[in-house]
Design a protein around this motif. Structure first.
Motif, PDB file in Angstrom:
ATOM      1  N   ASP A   1       0.809  -1.218   0.000  1.00 23.98           N
ATOM      2  CA  ASP A   1       0.000   0.000   0.000  1.00 23.98           C
ATOM      3  C   ASP A   1       0.844   1.271   0.000  1.00 23.98           C
ATOM      4  O   ASP A   1       0.305   2.367   0.146  1.00 23.98           O
ATOM      5  CB  ASP A   1      -0.933   0.010   1.227  1.00 23.98           C
ATOM      6  CG  ASP A   1      -1.896  -1.168   1.226  1.00 23.98           C
ATOM      7  OD1 ASP A   1      -2.323  -1.564   0.135  1.00 23.98           O
ATOM      8  OD2 ASP A   1      -2.198  -1.687   2.315  1.00 23.98           O
ATOM      9  N   TRP A   2       2.157   1.130  -0.143  1.00 24.09           N
ATOM     10  CA  TRP A   2       3.004   2.321  -0.116  1.00 24.09           C
ATOM     11  C   TRP A   2       2.767   3.216  -1.329  1.00 24.09           C
ATOM     12  O   TRP A   2       2.995   4.406  -1.276  1.00 24.09           O
ATOM     13  CB  TRP A   2       4.483   1.924  -0.039  1.00 24.09           C
ATOM     14  CG  TRP A   2       4.883   1.470   1.336  1.00 24.09           C
ATOM     15  CD1 TRP A   2       4.053   1.252   2.396  1.00 24.09           C
ATOM     16  CD2 TRP A   2       6.199   1.181   1.792  1.00 24.09           C
ATOM     17  NE1 TRP A   2       4.774   0.832   3.492  1.00 24.09           N
ATOM     18  CE2 TRP A   2       6.094   0.775   3.153  1.00 24.09           C
ATOM     19  CE3 TRP A   2       7.460   1.205   1.206  1.00 24.09           C
ATOM     20  CZ2 TRP A   2       7.203   0.422   3.908  1.00 24.09           C
ATOM     21  CZ3 TRP A   2       8.567   0.846   1.961  1.00 24.09           C
ATOM     22  CH2 TRP A   2       8.442   0.462   3.302  1.00 24.09           C
ATOM     23  N   GLY A   3       2.349   2.625  -2.426  1.00 22.92           N
ATOM     24  CA  GLY A   3       1.969   3.417  -3.588  1.00 22.92           C
ATOM     25  C   GLY A   3       3.166   3.930  -4.376  1.00 22.92           C
ATOM     26  O   GLY A   3       4.319   3.814  -3.952  1.00 22.92           O
TER      27      GLY A   3
ATOM     28  N   LEU B   1       6.694   0.175  -6.171  1.00 27.54           N
ATOM     29  CA  LEU B   1       7.106  -1.130  -5.671  1.00 27.54           C
ATOM     30  C   LEU B   1       5.870  -2.023  -5.595  1.00 27.54           C
ATOM     31  O   LEU B   1       4.940  -1.743  -4.827  1.00 27.54           O
ATOM     32  CB  LEU B   1       7.752  -1.006  -4.283  1.00 27.54           C
ATOM     33  CG  LEU B   1       9.020  -0.161  -4.185  1.00 27.54           C
ATOM     34  CD1 LEU B   1       9.564  -0.206  -2.761  1.00 27.54           C
ATOM     35  CD2 LEU B   1      10.076  -0.638  -5.174  1.00 27.54           C
ATOM     36  N   VAL B   2       5.865  -3.077  -6.385  1.00 27.31           N
ATOM     37  CA  VAL B   2       4.719  -3.979  -6.462  1.00 27.31           C
ATOM     38  C   VAL B   2       5.155  -5.356  -5.961  1.00 27.31           C
ATOM     39  O   VAL B   2       6.067  -5.957  -6.524  1.00 27.31           O
ATOM     40  CB  VAL B   2       4.200  -4.102  -7.909  1.00 27.31           C
ATOM     41  CG1 VAL B   2       3.001  -5.039  -7.970  1.00 27.31           C
ATOM     42  CG2 VAL B   2       3.845  -2.731  -8.464  1.00 27.31           C
TER      43      VAL B   2
ATOM     44  N   ALA C   1      10.416   4.553   2.979  1.00 29.74           N
ATOM     45  CA  ALA C   1      10.331   3.660   4.131  1.00 29.74           C
ATOM     46  C   ALA C   1      10.286   4.450   5.437  1.00 29.74           C
ATOM     47  O   ALA C   1       9.525   4.122   6.351  1.00 29.74           O
ATOM     48  CB  ALA C   1      11.523   2.698   4.131  1.00 29.74           C
ATOM     49  N   LEU C   2      11.074   5.509   5.537  1.00 28.52           N
ATOM     50  CA  LEU C   2      11.062   6.329   6.750  1.00 28.52           C
ATOM     51  C   LEU C   2       9.737   7.069   6.900  1.00 28.52           C
ATOM     52  O   LEU C   2       9.230   7.237   8.016  1.00 28.52           O
ATOM     53  CB  LEU C   2      12.221   7.329   6.705  1.00 28.52           C
ATOM     54  CG  LEU C   2      13.630   6.724   6.813  1.00 28.52           C
ATOM     55  CD1 LEU C   2      14.686   7.792   6.560  1.00 28.52           C
ATOM     56  CD2 LEU C   2      13.855   6.062   8.167  1.00 28.52           C
ATOM     57  N   ASP C   3       9.162   7.489   5.776  1.00 25.24           N
ATOM     58  CA  ASP C   3       7.870   8.184   5.835  1.00 25.24           C
ATOM     59  C   ASP C   3       6.737   7.244   6.229  1.00 25.24           C
ATOM     60  O   ASP C   3       5.845   7.613   6.996  1.00 25.24           O
ATOM     61  CB  ASP C   3       7.550   8.810   4.473  1.00 25.24           C
ATOM     62  CG  ASP C   3       8.436  10.004   4.151  1.00 25.24           C
ATOM     63  OD1 ASP C   3       9.008  10.587   5.097  1.00 25.24           O
ATOM     64  OD2 ASP C   3       8.572  10.337   2.956  1.00 25.24           O
ATOM     65  N   LYS C   4       6.763   6.028   5.701  1.00 27.43           N
ATOM     66  CA  LYS C   4       5.671   5.077   5.934  1.00 27.43           C
ATOM     67  C   LYS C   4       5.820   4.314   7.243  1.00 27.43           C
ATOM     68  O   LYS C   4       4.856   3.729   7.728  1.00 27.43           O
ATOM     69  CB  LYS C   4       5.592   4.080   4.773  1.00 27.43           C
ATOM     70  CG  LYS C   4       5.240   4.711   3.422  1.00 27.43           C
ATOM     71  CD  LYS C   4       3.841   5.292   3.434  1.00 27.43           C
ATOM     72  CE  LYS C   4       3.444   5.815   2.062  1.00 27.43           C
ATOM     73  NZ  LYS C   4       2.063   6.345   2.046  1.00 27.43           N
TER      74      LYS C   4
END
Length: 308
Positions: A127-129, A140-141, A252-255
């Motif tokens: 779900d990071w989109g 990234l899928v 990654a740091l944001d999510k």
């Protein structure tokens, strides 16, 4: 431990040592018995509050039978209902899987619609989109074996990649590497990197603090690891590695607010890969000896992300 760089070594699948600890029985806080005579006198002088008496008051029926008062009856009924609910929840929990230890008051299993995604240990990578990068939109899928195995196999069998990933060979060997992550508990998520909709890279986003890597460096809770393989020859040597690594590390740091660092461990011999991580704002922390290679421990700190 999976391989970790733009052309990194393959390693073993992530494992976690588990153990069981038994809490120490608490010391008794009941003191020595007091003088019996004094206790008896205090008890004889004790007067119960009117509310307490009313709670347990007994009603006398027309036939002379005696029963608990209405308040006490309601309390007892509620207690029985609670006990039944607890038992039902415990049975459901025990039925979830063999070897599961169940607490007496285990909660009911969540409905199917609210069952966590298998990659919840990473906050839902699926779900990071898409994210915007100077090279275009990157998405990234999560890998799907039937769709992505042929292209990943082709990339892994490239001689320039084989030297560091060690996954060259028939499709079934690479499939086993992928399935070991897909069938796990979500601590490692293999992904295809689509740049402007075109598959061009392979990624592994993983919990470094739950990976065997954590045995070889001072890991911190929620450390997030990154492995990257730039697939096509035409996409190598253009600086894409550093650009995409910076974007994904920041994503990654944001999510993952609990994550303070993104880490990587490229083979120390892989100079282009180490350079890509440095370009992406990672700092060289140490050389570490891993089972399959001597690696450069690279770290991107949340606190330094706007400085490097």
């Amino acid at each position: 431990m999976p391989p970790t760089d733009a052309t990194a070594n393959a390693g073993t699948a992530p494992v976690t040592d588990t153990g069981t600890t038994s809490p120490t029985a608490p010391e008794s806080r009941i003191g020595p018995a007091a003088d019996a005579g004094a206790d008896s006198e205090d008890t004889l002088d004790l007067h119960l509050p009117d509310e307490f008496v009313a709670l347990f008051a007994e009603d006398t029926g027309a036939d002379g039978s005696r029963s608990l008062g209405a308040t006490a009856t309601a309390t007892a009924t509620a207690g029985q209902a609670g006990a039944s609910a607890t038992s039902a929840a415990t049975v459901e929990r025990e039925g979830a899987g063999a070897g599961t230890t169940t607490a007496t008051c285990a909660p009911e299993a969540p409905p199917a619609s609210t069952t966590p995604n298998p990659d919840d240990l990473l906050g839902g990578v699926a779900d990071w989109g898409p994210l915007s990068t100077p090279a275009g939109a990157l998405h990234l899928v999560p890998v799907r074996i039937e769709r992505d195995l042929p292209i990943i196999s082709r990339w892994m069998n490239d001689p320039a990649v084989t030297a560091f990933w060690g996954l060259a060979g028939p499709d079934n060997a690479i499939e086993e590497h992928l399935r070991s992550q897909l069938a796990g508990d979500g601590r490692s998520v293999p992904c295809m990197g689509l740049l402007e909709g075109t598959p061009m890279s392979y990624w592994e986003i993983y919990r470094a603090d739950l990976d065997p890597l954590a045995r070889h460096y001072p890991a911190r809770p929620h450390d997030t690891g990154v492995h990257l393989l730039i697939g096509g020859m035409g996409d190598r040597g253009r600086g894409l590695g550093g650009t995409l690594l910076r974007a994904v590390a920041d994503l990654a740091l944001d999510k993952r607010p609990a994550c303070a660092r993104v880490v990587a461990e490229p083979d120390i011999r892989n100079t282009p890969s180490v350079a890509a991580f440095l370009t992406a704002g990672f700092r060289f922390a140490a050389e570490i000896d891993l089972p399959a290679k001597r690696a450069a421990l690279m770290i991107r700190d949340r606190s330094l992300r706007h400085l490097l």
